[in-house]
Structure formats: C-alpha cells, structure tokens
Design a protein around this motif. Structure first.
Motif, PDB file in Angstrom:
ATOM      1  N   ILE A 142       0.832  -1.334   0.100  1.00 39.19           N
ATOM      2  CA  ILE A 142       0.029  -0.034  -0.044  1.00 39.19           C
ATOM      3  C   ILE A 142       0.685   1.177   0.203  1.00 39.19           C
ATOM      4  O   ILE A 142       0.462   2.123  -0.672  1.00 39.19           O
ATOM      5  CB  ILE A 142      -0.962   0.088   1.131  1.00 39.19           C
ATOM      6  N   PRO A 143       1.872   1.178   0.768  1.00 40.68           N
ATOM      7  CA  PRO A 143       2.999   2.792   0.602  1.00 40.68           C
ATOM      8  C   PRO A 143       3.035   3.048  -0.802  1.00 40.68           C
ATOM      9  O   PRO A 143       3.114   4.025  -1.090  1.00 40.68           O
ATOM     10  CB  PRO A 143       3.949   2.326   1.406  1.00 40.68           C
ATOM     11  N   ALA A 144       3.387   1.856  -1.583  1.00 45.70           N
ATOM     12  CA  ALA A 144       3.922   2.159  -3.095  1.00 45.70           C
ATOM     13  C   ALA A 144       2.656   2.527  -3.726  1.00 45.70           C
ATOM     14  O   ALA A 144       2.818   3.506  -4.444  1.00 45.70           O
ATOM     15  CB  ALA A 144       4.552   0.963  -3.456  1.00 45.70           C
ATOM     16  N   VAL A 145       1.618   2.078  -3.419  1.00 37.13           N
ATOM     17  CA  VAL A 145       0.417   2.393  -4.332  1.00 37.13           C
ATOM     18  C   VAL A 145      -0.044   3.710  -3.640  1.00 37.13           C
ATOM     19  O   VAL A 145      -0.401   4.642  -4.776  1.00 37.13           O
ATOM     20  CB  VAL A 145      -0.631   1.424  -3.872  1.00 37.13           C
ATOM     21  N   GLY A 146       0.086   4.117  -2.707  1.00 34.81           N
ATOM     22  CA  GLY A 146      -0.394   5.548  -2.272  1.00 34.81           C
ATOM     23  C   GLY A 146       0.636   6.558  -3.052  1.00 34.81           C
ATOM     24  O   GLY A 146       0.314   7.731  -3.207  1.00 34.81           O
TER      25      GLY A 146
ATOM     26  N   PHE B 138      12.339   2.467   5.748  1.00 37.33           N
ATOM     27  CA  PHE B 138      11.426   2.840   6.815  1.00 37.33           C
ATOM     28  C   PHE B 138      12.264   4.115   7.676  1.00 37.33           C
ATOM     29  O   PHE B 138      11.499   5.042   7.971  1.00 37.33           O
ATOM     30  CB  PHE B 138      11.465   1.965   7.924  1.00 37.33           C
ATOM     31  N   GLY B 139      13.435   4.133   7.482  1.00 39.31           N
ATOM     32  CA  GLY B 139      13.957   5.534   8.132  1.00 39.31           C
ATOM     33  C   GLY B 139      13.678   6.390   7.301  1.00 39.31           C
ATOM     34  O   GLY B 139      13.247   7.748   7.849  1.00 39.31           O
TER      35      GLY B 139
ATOM     36  N   TYR C 212       7.470  11.698   7.996  1.00 37.73           N
ATOM     37  CA  TYR C 212       6.508  11.655   8.658  1.00 37.73           C
ATOM     38  C   TYR C 212       6.956  12.834   9.971  1.00 37.73           C
ATOM     39  O   TYR C 212       5.829  13.690  10.145  1.00 37.73           O
ATOM     40  CB  TYR C 212       6.212  10.374   9.669  1.00 37.73           C
ATOM     41  N   ILE C 213       7.889  12.860  10.268  1.00 37.57           N
ATOM     42  CA  ILE C 213       8.459  14.014  11.024  1.00 37.57           C
ATOM     43  C   ILE C 213       8.309  15.397  10.338  1.00 37.57           C
ATOM     44  O   ILE C 213       7.885  16.335  11.070  1.00 37.57           O
ATOM     45  CB  ILE C 213      10.082  13.612  11.760  1.00 37.57           C
ATOM     46  N   TRP C 214       8.976  15.392   9.209  1.00 35.85           N
ATOM     47  CA  TRP C 214       8.821  16.789   8.626  1.00 35.85           C
ATOM     48  C   TRP C 214       7.343  17.150   8.384  1.00 35.85           C
ATOM     49  O   TRP C 214       7.082  18.268   8.615  1.00 35.85           O
ATOM     50  CB  TRP C 214       9.436  16.448   7.142  1.00 35.85           C
TER      51      TRP C 214
END
Length: 146
Positions: free
Chosen positions: A13-17, A82-83, A89-91
């Motif tokens: 899903i992350p790649a699709v998103g 993941f890093g 996400y932090i940004w």
C-alpha cells in the motif's frame, strides 16, 4: 437480516499510495494496477486505520506552507526505506503548527475519503507527537470538531 460485505486488499500500500500522490496512476507501470480496481469505485468502503498526520497530501502541504514548491514537497515525501518514511513523517508533523492546521488536514482527508466512497473511517491522531511539540491537545481536538 445480515448484510453481506466483501473486501479486496492490496499489498504494498505505501507504494500504491505514493503512485497516487505523485500522479503516476496513468504511467505504463501503474495503469494496469489501478484499472484492475476500477470496478470497486462504487463500493461503500471503510478505512480501518489511517493516521491523520500520515494522510497529508502534497496539495494540503502547499496549503499549510505556501512558501514551499511542489518539487520541495515531493523531495521531502520521497523515501525508499523505513528510516526515510520516519523522516518524512516528522517533516509533515513539524508543518502542523496550530490547531487550525490539524483542522485543515482533517477536512482535506474527509473530503478525499468522501470522493472514494468511504462511509466509515477510524482516524488516529498522534497525541504523543502533539504533546511532544508542546501544543495544546484539547485545542487540536476542538479544531478537529469544527
């Protein structure tokens, strides 16, 4: 009488998103993937696990911070491990400076979910991150309710 429901899921899903967010759905590589799900557009859907802060689309980031360019946003959202995801996400979280920002992000998410025929969503807000940024959680929650 029971209501019969069905579901179709997709791995990666992350790649699709990312393909959706980066406007790649019509590229030769991705087009067959998205065409395969065209028949599901009319289904009523449920979003069972979405992090508000992780749902922020590039266009919404530009609303939050108009001084950024689209290229800058894309660079910050691009990652291959993941890093890199955590850095992204932090940004995004650092762009959420006021309760109004959280309200805007929530509104844009709900608008997008409506276009996808989502009728039920479980949306998570990262309370720990709000408190880490020394923001008032009750004010953020109030902004989400507006």
């Amino acid at each position: 009488m029971a209501r019969i429901t069905a579901g179709v899921t997709t791995s990666h899903i992350p790649a699709v998103g990312a393909a959706i967010d980066l406007g790649k759905t019509e590229q030769d590589y991705w087009k067959p993937v998205f065409a395969g799900y065209e028949w599901t557009r009319e289904w009523e859907k449920a979003e069972l696990h979405v992090h508000l802060e992780g749902s922020v689309a590039p266009a919404t980031i530009l609303e939050l911070e108009p001084s950024l360019t689209s290229d800058e946003v894309q660079r910050h959202l691009a990652f291959s491990h993941f890093g890199g995801f955590l850095q992204s996400y932090i940004w995004v979280n650092r762009l959420l400076r006021t309760p109004r920002d959280y309200g805007l992000v929530a509104m844009r998410l709900l608008e997008r979910l409506e276009t996808e025929n989502v009728r039920y969503a479980e949306i998570t807000i990262s309370a720990g991150v709000v408190l880490w940024k020394e923001q008032k959680f009750d004010a953020v929650v109030a902004a989400l309710q507006e």
